[in-house]
Design an enzyme around this catalytic site. Structure first.
Site, short mmCIF file in Angstrom:
data_model
loop_
_atom_site.label_atom_id
_atom_site.label_comp_id
_atom_site.label_asym_id
_atom_site.label_seq_id
_atom_site.Cartn_x
_atom_site.Cartn_y
_atom_site.Cartn_z
N GLY A 83 9.30 0.06 0.24
CA GLY A 83 7.57 -0.38 0.45
C GLY A 83 7.13 -0.58 1.74
N ARG A 84 7.81 -0.25 2.71
CA ARG A 84 7.27 -0.57 3.96
C ARG A 84 7.08 -2.02 4.45
NH1 ARG A 84 8.67 3.99 4.53
NH2 ARG A 84 7.37 5.75 5.42
#
Length: 207
Positions: free
Chosen positions: A185-186
């Site tokens: 999800g960064r």
């Protein structure tokens, strides 16, 4: 062109209080993982006008004093460091979804350390150091090869080659580190160390 990260995590409880020790651990793991040239690092410098430049060099020494690399001291990077003795390093270990950034000040490595390292280099690299006027224009590849051949004749196989007077080393004394580990999800893990007198302060940064 996107990739999903998720090979690991980086928590405060997992890292050494000394960032140099932590870097040494990650470097050893990158070496054991078989990454090509894990000691390759991007060196970023800036001139007196603040104009930046960056290139890849090889880490050739590491201890509590800092990171050591060697180069021609008449090159662009050397000119930058003479005018502005601050630099940044980046170790991009993409295959492990890791990156380390280092910021610090530079000083020249003593002559005896330069000579000892130069003596350990392969003969071809020694001759190349003499033959190349690094960062200067050259008419052709043939001219460069002729320069190399002239030094081959000067120092036949089996003779000792001294370090060029214009060649030397630099030691980067770190003032800040950032260890980066890719996450899903960064929401990557970023742990930064900042020098605080004789100790280091550890801070988590948002991704």
């Amino acid at each position: 062109m996107r990739q999903t990260y998720g090979l690991g995590e980086l928590l405060e409880s997992q890292v050494d209080a000394d960032p140099i020790a932590q870097f040494g651990l990650w470097l050893a793991q990158a070496t054991e993982a078989g990454l090509p040239e894990p000691n390759a690092m991007v060196l970023a410098t800036a001139d007196t006008d603040g104009k930046p430049s960056a290139r890849t060099v090889l880490l050739k020494g590491l201890d509590e004093r800092g990171f050591v690399f060697f180069t021609n001291q008449q090159s662009r990077k050397a000119d930058d460091l003479a005018a502005n003795p601050y630099c940044a390093l980046v170790f991009p270990w993409h295959a492990m979804e890791r990156q380390v950034r280092v910021e610090g000040t530079v000083s020249k490595v003593p002559t005896e350390e330069v000579d000892a390292y130069f003596a350990s280099r392969p003969r071809g690299s020694q001759l190349g150091a003499w033959a190349s006027q690094q960062s200067q224009p050259v008419e052709s590849r043939e001219e460069l090869d002729l320069q190399y051949a002239s030094y081959e004749r000067q120092w036949p196989e089996g003779t000792e080659i001294s370090a060029p007077y214009f060649w030397g080393g630099y030691r980067v004394r770190p003032e800040a580190f950032e260890f980066w580990q890719g996450r899903t999800g960064r929401l990557h893990d970023r742990l930064a160390y900042y020098r605080a007198d004789a100790a280091w302060r550890l801070v988590r940064l948002q991704p």
